[in-house]
Scaffold this motif. Structure first.
Motif, PDB file in Angstrom:
ATOM      1  N   LEU A 118       0.810  -1.224   0.000  1.00 38.22           N
ATOM      2  CA  LEU A 118       0.000   0.000   0.000  1.00 38.22           C
ATOM      3  C   LEU A 118       0.844   1.275   0.000  1.00 38.22           C
ATOM      4  CD1 LEU A 118      -2.800  -1.007   2.537  1.00 38.22           C
ATOM      5  CD2 LEU A 118      -2.914  -0.996   0.035  1.00 38.22           C
ATOM      6  N   GLU A 119       2.135   1.129  -0.175  1.00 36.93           N
ATOM      7  CA  GLU A 119       3.033   2.281  -0.058  1.00 36.93           C
ATOM      8  C   GLU A 119       2.558   3.531  -0.803  1.00 36.93           C
ATOM      9  OE1 GLU A 119       7.788   3.264  -0.111  1.00 36.93           O
ATOM     10  OE2 GLU A 119       7.095   1.317  -0.803  1.00 36.93           O
ATOM     11  N   PRO A 120       2.086   3.427  -2.050  1.00 35.53           N
ATOM     12  CA  PRO A 120       1.638   4.643  -2.735  1.00 35.53           C
ATOM     13  C   PRO A 120       0.422   5.310  -2.073  1.00 35.53           C
ATOM     14  CG  PRO A 120       1.901   2.819  -4.298  1.00 35.53           C
ATOM     15  CD  PRO A 120       2.019   2.250  -2.921  1.00 35.53           C
ATOM     16  N   SER A 121      -0.302   4.574  -1.245  1.00 37.74           N
ATOM     17  CA  SER A 121      -1.531   5.090  -0.635  1.00 37.74           C
ATOM     18  C   SER A 121      -1.370   5.483   0.837  1.00 37.74           C
ATOM     19  CB  SER A 121      -2.633   4.028  -0.708  1.00 37.74           C
ATOM     20  OG  SER A 121      -2.813   3.581  -2.015  1.00 37.74           O
ATOM     21  N   LEU A 122      -0.216   5.252   1.427  1.00 28.74           N
ATOM     22  CA  LEU A 122      -0.079   5.432   2.874  1.00 28.74           C
ATOM     23  C   LEU A 122      -0.374   6.855   3.332  1.00 28.74           C
ATOM     24  CD1 LEU A 122       3.021   3.194   3.701  1.00 28.74           C
ATOM     25  CD2 LEU A 122       0.569   2.669   3.953  1.00 28.74           C
ATOM     26  N   GLU A 123       0.112   7.829   2.596  1.00 28.32           N
ATOM     27  CA  GLU A 123      -0.138   9.229   2.988  1.00 28.32           C
ATOM     28  C   GLU A 123      -1.637   9.535   2.951  1.00 28.32           C
ATOM     29  OE1 GLU A 123       1.033  13.517   1.209  1.00 28.32           O
ATOM     30  OE2 GLU A 123       2.707  12.117   1.500  1.00 28.32           O
ATOM     31  N   GLY A 124      -2.317   9.111   1.900  1.00 30.61           N
ATOM     32  CA  GLY A 124      -3.755   9.330   1.792  1.00 30.61           C
ATOM     33  C   GLY A 124      -4.530   8.599   2.871  1.00 30.61           C
ATOM     34  N   LEU A 125      -4.086   7.390   3.238  1.00 27.30           N
ATOM     35  CA  LEU A 125      -4.747   6.639   4.313  1.00 27.30           C
ATOM     36  C   LEU A 125      -4.558   7.334   5.651  1.00 27.30           C
ATOM     37  CD1 LEU A 125      -3.823   3.049   3.109  1.00 27.30           C
ATOM     38  CD2 LEU A 125      -6.129   4.048   3.179  1.00 27.30           C
ATOM     39  N   ALA A 126      -3.403   7.942   5.868  1.00 30.20           N
ATOM     40  CA  ALA A 126      -3.174   8.706   7.105  1.00 30.20           C
ATOM     41  C   ALA A 126      -4.107   9.919   7.156  1.00 30.20           C
ATOM     42  CB  ALA A 126      -1.710   9.129   7.210  1.00 30.20           C
ATOM     43  N   VAL A 127      -4.285  10.571   6.038  1.00 31.86           N
ATOM     44  CA  VAL A 127      -5.213  11.713   5.984  1.00 31.86           C
ATOM     45  C   VAL A 127      -6.637  11.226   6.242  1.00 31.86           C
ATOM     46  CG1 VAL A 127      -6.226  13.461   4.458  1.00 31.86           C
ATOM     47  CG2 VAL A 127      -3.740  13.116   4.487  1.00 31.86           C
ATOM     48  N   LEU A 128      -7.020  10.129   5.619  1.00 31.23           N
ATOM     49  CA  LEU A 128      -8.369   9.577   5.786  1.00 31.23           C
ATOM     50  C   LEU A 128      -8.666   9.248   7.251  1.00 31.23           C
ATOM     51  CD1 LEU A 128     -11.021   8.507   4.527  1.00 31.23           C
ATOM     52  CD2 LEU A 128      -9.821   6.336   4.115  1.00 31.23           C
ATOM     53  N   THR A 129      -7.703   8.633   7.942  1.00 29.31           N
ATOM     54  CA  THR A 129      -7.941   8.245   9.340  1.00 29.31           C
ATOM     55  C   THR A 129      -7.665   9.384  10.314  1.00 29.31           C
ATOM     56  OG1 THR A 129      -5.675   7.437   9.668  1.00 29.31           O
ATOM     57  CG2 THR A 129      -7.337   5.834   8.899  1.00 29.31           C
ATOM     58  N   GLY A 130      -6.823  10.331   9.916  1.00 28.43           N
ATOM     59  CA  GLY A 130      -6.420  11.387  10.842  1.00 28.43           C
ATOM     60  C   GLY A 130      -5.322  10.938  11.805  1.00 28.43           C
ATOM     61  N   HIS A 131      -4.739   9.776  11.528  1.00 30.68           N
ATOM     62  CA  HIS A 131      -3.675   9.207  12.363  1.00 30.68           C
ATOM     63  C   HIS A 131      -2.579   8.669  11.462  1.00 30.68           C
ATOM     64  CE1 HIS A 131      -6.330   9.308  15.866  1.00 30.68           C
ATOM     65  NE2 HIS A 131      -7.269   8.729  15.113  1.00 30.68           N
ATOM     66  N   PRO A 132      -1.343   8.636  11.948  1.00 30.94           N
ATOM     67  CA  PRO A 132      -0.304   7.998  11.139  1.00 30.94           C
ATOM     68  C   PRO A 132      -0.599   6.513  10.950  1.00 30.94           C
ATOM     69  CG  PRO A 132       0.566   8.679  13.292  1.00 30.94           C
ATOM     70  CD  PRO A 132      -0.858   9.131  13.217  1.00 30.94           C
ATOM     71  N   VAL A 133      -0.287   6.000   9.781  1.00 30.93           N
ATOM     72  CA  VAL A 133      -0.389   4.563   9.525  1.00 30.93           C
ATOM     73  C   VAL A 133       0.872   3.940  10.115  1.00 30.93           C
ATOM     74  CG1 VAL A 133      -0.506   2.761   7.763  1.00 30.93           C
ATOM     75  CG2 VAL A 133      -1.740   4.926   7.434  1.00 30.93           C
ATOM     76  N   ARG A 134       0.683   2.872  10.888  1.00 28.83           N
ATOM     77  CA  ARG A 134       1.839   2.251  11.553  1.00 28.83           C
ATOM     78  C   ARG A 134       2.079   0.848  11.037  1.00 28.83           C
ATOM     79  NH1 ARG A 134       1.891   2.812  17.810  1.00 28.83           N
ATOM     80  NH2 ARG A 134       3.977   2.032  17.386  1.00 28.83           N
ATOM     81  N   SER A 135       3.365   0.525  10.877  1.00 31.53           N
ATOM     82  CA  SER A 135       3.756  -0.837  10.521  1.00 31.53           C
ATOM     83  C   SER A 135       4.970  -1.279  11.336  1.00 31.53           C
ATOM     84  CB  SER A 135       4.064  -0.947   9.028  1.00 31.53           C
ATOM     85  OG  SER A 135       5.135  -0.102   8.675  1.00 31.53           O
ATOM     86  N   GLU A 136       5.432  -0.409  12.205  1.00 33.92           N
ATOM     87  CA  GLU A 136       6.592  -0.713  13.030  1.00 33.92           C
ATOM     88  C   GLU A 136       6.334  -0.286  14.466  1.00 33.92           C
ATOM     89  OE1 GLU A 136      10.098   1.091  11.468  1.00 33.92           O
ATOM     90  OE2 GLU A 136       9.841   0.197   9.483  1.00 33.92           O
ATOM     91  N   TYR A 137       7.033  -0.950  15.371  1.00 33.61           N
ATOM     92  CA  TYR A 137       6.974  -0.555  16.779  1.00 33.61           C
ATOM     93  C   TYR A 137       7.562   0.851  16.938  1.00 33.61           C
ATOM     94  CZ  TYR A 137       6.110  -5.390  18.336  1.00 33.61           C
ATOM     95  OH  TYR A 137       5.574  -6.618  18.562  1.00 33.61           O
ATOM     96  N   LYS A 138       7.059   1.580  17.908  1.00 38.03           N
ATOM     97  CA  LYS A 138       7.680   2.870  18.226  1.00 38.03           C
ATOM     98  C   LYS A 138       8.939   2.601  19.044  1.00 38.03           C
ATOM     99  CE  LYS A 138       5.007   3.832  22.437  1.00 38.03           C
ATOM    100  NZ  LYS A 138       6.062   4.042  23.392  1.00 38.03           N
ATOM    101  N   ARG A 139       9.816   3.565  19.066  1.00 37.78           N
ATOM    102  CA  ARG A 139      11.039   3.428  19.847  1.00 37.78           C
ATOM    103  C   ARG A 139      10.758   3.732  21.317  1.00 37.78           C
ATOM    104  NH1 ARG A 139      14.827   6.900  15.956  1.00 37.78           N
ATOM    105  NH2 ARG A 139      12.881   7.218  14.880  1.00 37.78           N
ATOM    106  N   PRO A 140      11.555   3.149  22.221  1.00 37.58           N
ATOM    107  CA  PRO A 140      11.363   3.449  23.642  1.00 37.58           C
ATOM    108  C   PRO A 140      11.417   4.956  23.879  1.00 37.58           C
ATOM    109  CG  PRO A 140      12.912   1.642  23.382  1.00 37.58           C
ATOM    110  CD  PRO A 140      12.644   2.199  22.002  1.00 37.58           C
ATOM    111  N   GLY A 141      10.493   5.434  24.688  1.00 33.36           N
ATOM    112  CA  GLY A 141      10.437   6.856  25.021  1.00 33.36           C
ATOM    113  C   GLY A 141       9.604   7.693  24.073  1.00 33.36           C
TER     114      GLY A 141
END
Length: 182
Positions: A44-67
Motif C-alpha cells: 500500500l506504499e503509494p496510498s499510505l499518505e492518503g490513508l493517514a489523511v483519511l484516518t487522521g492518524h499515522p499509519v503504523r507498521s513498526e513498533y515505536k522506539r522506547p520513550g
C-alpha cells in the motif's frame, strides 16, 4: 463518545479495499487507526499518505522506539483482517516480531476485544498448525471469523478479494465494542 477501532491488515488481496473499509467504519462512528504488517505496508506504499489523511492518524507498521509517545488513542476494539496464514500462526504462537501481531497478542492480556478474520486459501488450511492456531486464539477470547459465518477459504489461485466479508468483520467489531467494559 468516540470509539477507537484499530484496523490491522496483513498482505492479502482484500487489503487493497482498506480505504472503503475505513470509510465504512467511520460511518459507523469509529475513529480508525490503521496498522499494517511490513508486507502490507509495502503493498500500500503509494496510498499510505492518503490513508493517514483519511484516518487522521499515522499509519503504523513498526513498533515505536522506547520513550516515543503513543501516536494513537487507546483501542476500544481491534479488528485484524485480512490476517494471513503467517500472521494467524505467529499470533497464536506469540511471535511478536511485527507491530500488528505484537499489539493483538498483548491485547489478549489487556482485555481489549479482538476480532480476527483470516484470508487464506484452502491449501494453507490443510496445514495442521492453522486449525490449532484458530482454536488457540478462540480459547483466548479472540472472535475468529473463520468457517461458517466468517471467512471460507477458496482454492489456491481462485481468490475473490471483492467477496471478502468485510461487512461481517465490521459487524463483529461493533458487537465486540458494545460490551459492558466499553
Amino acid at each position: 463518545m468516540t470509539r477507537t477501532l484499530y484496523l490491522f491488515c496483513s498482505a492479502a488481496p482484500p487489503v487493497f479495499d482498506v480505504a472503503k473499509v475505513i470509510e465504512d467504519a467511520q460511518a459507523r462512528g469509529w475513529d480508525v487507526c490503521l496498522g499494517l504488517t511490513p508486507a502490507a505496508a509495502r503493498w500500500l506504499e503509494p496510498s499510505l499518505e492518503g490513508l493517514a489523511v483519511l484516518t487522521g492518524h499515522p499509519v503504523r507498521s513498526e513498533y515505536k522506539r522506547p520513550g516515543e509517545p503513543d501516536m494513537w488513542p487507546k483501542a476500544d476494539v481491534i479488528l485484524f483482517a485480512p490476517a494471513t496464514f503467517n500472521s494467524v500462526n505467529a499470533w497464536a504462537l506469540g511471535l511478536t516480531s511485527t507491530f500488528v501481531v505484537g499489539v493483538v497478542a498483548e491485547a489478549i492480556g489487556k482485555g481489549i476485544p479482538v476480532v480476527g478474520m483470516p484470508c487464506v486459501n484452502a491449501a494453507y488450511v490443510q496445514h495442521p498448525a492453522f486449525e490449532r492456531s484458530v482454536e488457540l486464539l478462540r480459547s483466548a477470547g479472540v472472535a475468529m471469523l473463520y468457517g461458517e459465518g466468517g471467512f471460507v477459504p477458496n482454492q489456491p489461485g481462485q481468490g475473490r478479494p471483492d467477496a471478502y466479508p468485510w461487512g461481517l468483520a465490521l459487524e463483529a467489531a461493533e458487537s465486540a465494542g458494545s460490551g459492558p467494559d466499553t
